[in-house]
Design an enzyme around this catalytic site. Sequence first.
Site, PDB file in Angstrom:
ATOM      1  CG  ASN A   1     -15.211   4.035 -18.528  1.00 33.28           C
ATOM      2  OD1 ASN A   1     -15.431   2.943 -18.103  1.00 33.28           O
ATOM      3  ND2 ASN A   1     -14.166   4.331 -19.344  1.00 33.28           N
TER       4      ASN A   1
ATOM      5  CG  ASP B   1     -14.538   4.272 -14.034  1.00 26.69           C
ATOM      6  OD1 ASP B   1     -15.358   4.714 -13.078  1.00 26.69           O
ATOM      7  OD2 ASP B   1     -15.107   3.636 -15.050  1.00 26.69           O
TER       8      ASP B   1
ATOM      9  CG  ASP C   1      -1.158   1.838  -2.080  1.00 25.33           C
ATOM     10  OD1 ASP C   1      -0.144   1.651  -1.573  1.00 25.33           O
ATOM     11  OD2 ASP C   1      -2.171   0.857  -1.938  1.00 25.33           O
TER      12      ASP C   1
ATOM     13  CG  ASP D   1       3.636  -1.170  -1.649  1.00 24.24           C
ATOM     14  OD1 ASP D   1       2.654  -1.965  -1.461  1.00 24.24           O
ATOM     15  OD2 ASP D   1       4.665  -1.556  -2.501  1.00 24.24           O
TER      16      ASP D   1
ATOM     17  CD  GLU E   1       2.147  -4.109   2.300  1.00 21.49           C
ATOM     18  OE1 GLU E   1       1.906  -5.309   2.146  1.00 21.49           O
ATOM     19  OE2 GLU E   1       3.303  -3.421   1.715  1.00 21.49           O
TER      20      GLU E   1
ATOM     21  CG  HIS F   1      -4.601  -5.054  -2.213  1.00 19.94           C
ATOM     22  ND1 HIS F   1      -4.258  -4.365  -0.883  1.00 19.94           N
ATOM     23  CD2 HIS F   1      -3.324  -5.249  -2.618  1.00 19.94           C
ATOM     24  CE1 HIS F   1      -2.837  -3.851  -0.899  1.00 19.94           C
ATOM     25  NE2 HIS F   1      -2.304  -4.475  -2.010  1.00 19.94           N
ATOM     26  CG  ASP F   2      -1.460  -7.760  -0.893  1.00 18.55           C
ATOM     27  OD1 ASP F   2      -1.586  -7.750  -2.192  1.00 18.55           O
ATOM     28  OD2 ASP F   2      -0.698  -6.802  -0.389  1.00 18.55           O
TER      29      ASP F   2
HETATM   30  C1  NOJ Z   1       2.624  -4.790  -1.197  1.00 22.43           C
HETATM   31  C2  NOJ Z   1       1.258  -4.759  -1.879  1.00 22.43           C
HETATM   32  O1  NOJ Z   1       0.124  -4.676  -0.971  1.00 22.43           O
HETATM   33  C3  NOJ Z   1       1.176  -5.934  -2.967  1.00 22.43           C
HETATM   34  O2  NOJ Z   1       0.048  -5.758  -3.576  1.00 22.43           O
HETATM   35  C4  NOJ Z   1       2.439  -5.734  -3.922  1.00 22.43           C
HETATM   36  O3  NOJ Z   1       2.386  -6.752  -4.608  1.00 22.43           O
HETATM   37  C5  NOJ Z   1       3.713  -5.641  -3.159  1.00 22.43           C
HETATM   38  N1  NOJ Z   1       3.692  -4.734  -2.158  1.00 22.43           N
HETATM   39  C6  NOJ Z   1       4.643  -5.086  -3.940  1.00 22.43           C
HETATM   40  O4  NOJ Z   1       4.339  -3.673  -4.261  1.00 22.43           O
HETATM   41 CA    CA Z   2     -14.520   1.913 -16.347  1.00 23.12          CA
END
Ligand code: NOJ
Ligand code: CA
Length: 729
Positions: free
Chosen positions: A24, A30, A99, A200, A278, A335-336
């Site tokens: 958008n 999104d 998640d 998570d 995780e 993503h970490d």
């Molecule tokens: C693990 C997640 O992968 C991370 O991105 C997040 O900051 C922590 N858990 C807390 O939720």
């Molecule tokens: Ca967007």
Amino acid sequence: MTSLRWWQKAVFYQIYPRSFADANGDGIGDLEGIRRHLDYLQDLGVEAIWLCPHYPSPLVDWGYDVADYMNVAPEYGTLEDFRRLLEDAHRRNIRVILDLVLNHTSDQHPWFQESRSRRDHPKRDWYIWRDGKDGGPPNNWYSIFGGSAWEYDPRTGQYYYHFFFKEQPDLNWRNPAVKQAMFDVVRFWLDMGVDGFRLDAVGTIFEDPALPDQTAPMSYPEWLKAWNAATDEAERERLWRIRQEMFRYQEDLPEVHDLMRELRALVNAYGDVVLVGETEDLAYYGNGEDELHLVFNFPLMKAPRLTPAVVRANQRERLAGLPPGAWPCNTMGNHDVSRVLSRYGDGRHDREIARIAAALMLTLWGTPFLYYGEEIGMRDLILTDLSLFKDPLGRWWYTVERELFGTPHEEAVIRGARFGRDKCRTPMQWSRASNAGFCPPGVAPWLPVHPNYQEGVNVADQLEEPDSLLAFYRRLIRLRQRTPALLAGEYVPLAEDSEEALVFLRRLREDGSACLVAMNMSEGPAHVRLDLPTWGRCLFSTHRKEGAEEALRELRLAPFEITLMEPSPNDPGSLLSAGSRGSGDRAGSPPRRGSRRTSPPPPARPARPSRGSQGLTEPLRDPPGRGWTTCRCSRWRRCDPGPPGSLPASDGWPAGWPPTIHGDPVPPRRPAGGTAGWAPSPRPGALPASRPDPPWGPSSPGPPSGSSARPASRPPPGAEEGLPLRTSG
Ligand code: NOJ
Ligand code: CA
């Protein structure tokens, strides 16, 4: 014949919704953006997506601070958009897992708002509230994201507990009402038809209710400082024990396994739903059938050097530790953590190294999880402008560098950027168009786009290029899908003394099929003796002619060659006897249900590579004249390479901590006319400065009525649940 569940066969693809595709035009990815790219994912061969949090959130922790578990963040769309995405994905036989953030909510969640409103509110006990002690917090526990784990709330004069940011108060899982409410959340999404959850931070769900003070002999900041200064292994060992002592009452309490069993029973009632945790702790598989379906092989992702010895040792340890019925799960990024190419790329052989990493994911035994953009070779973007930082961890580390270590501003910014997680969350690179086609021209994307999209690191260019990394992923995923031995075969290491080449067999005894996998992980030629009295036929290769047959007494591999072979049709079956001598502790075999758990063999010390042996990272050294950009991972245990070729100890950091400072090296000057605020990837020839950082941090049949059609009930042609696997040869 072997029957596999969908989540054992599928290639998973992790999507960070904010960064995938903006439909958008507001600069934020999104759900509609994802939906419009389902064809891309299907063509890639993806059969399941893991969506990072899509719930409404004040975004302190960029979605991991959930304010409403049964809704969609307005910037991502609506519940209707979600349903459409789910239906369209299912129509393409792509499953969707969400998640699930169980440990904590946002402080803006109505539950917490109510809980904090008054001491006698019925939801007060949904969170962990305690009186202070001696004018301070209830005890001396730390938050893993820095500072005390307790936040004083003046409204009611008590403290609440938070393992992560103070805006992420921990739920009190000892209160049955909390479990009830969260299980309702799980049912809400399962009733809608989602196919599972990534859990998570599972290890942090319970803490010791007696709140004993931890007795570590130093403060967390002191510990950080000491860890930073530690240079020898003995000192780091000592500090590591201190760190374990510091958090011992806050992590991996035994109660969490009871909860996992309850959750598993809940999802089992929905049919073939998957739970992936995780965590790297194999204990979360329970008895192999009663806790989580999948546990990430984070030790492989965190290996500072990716050598054949490291992979072999990793497989030996992980597979030996699996309980019967459990299924492995491999990943190279999320993503970490730093992107795989920024971690292992050496600036000279990045093209080859990216292929080796992909081949590992797609040929080792277990379900592979790919991270968006990995298939086109996306790299970390190190922000050099503090004002562009989105992840509070990056800003926090900047402050620590400045205040605790006295680091000059510019260097502290780079260190903060490397410590933070913005680096690996930049927009997906779709094309050469402005903003890499992620969002319309003239719109500012929520995080800067990596400028290398103009240099071929984009989907459109790579779709045109038969030899691209994307083409490589597509070919290998296809091969994996149609090769039963690659999906289900036991793992049998071969040529275990090779320092250059990783060679193993995936062998399916049930139908007599097998696949030989050989990768030369070095920049020189490799010669391995296999002593297999048989012939192989090339199935897939970066260098050999596919279909060609050759004797398997030995293999000569070109630098970074990746070759997969099946038994020659004229000589089938003899691969089955390979590696059988003493294979009990050498092979990882998909355990049969009900088989007895055998005690794992003692972890073997991997072979020490000779000097000059190539891993996928060069030995750490400072690029000339740029000492400060070099990864200083020796500050962190996880990044300590240990003896050459060894794996870092699997020592149970809570999900994602501590992060490590690494990533692409920063060039001394910004490119002329370049975008302000970023530092691009090194040019070929630049020295690598990166090493891995750690991560953060038989079901019952048929879903209950009311579920939207999950593909379990509509299997794809040729990919039905429990479809008997046929031999490929
Ligand atoms: C693990 C997640 O992968 C991370 O991105 C997040 O900051 C922590 N858990 C807390 O939720
Ligand atoms: Ca967007």
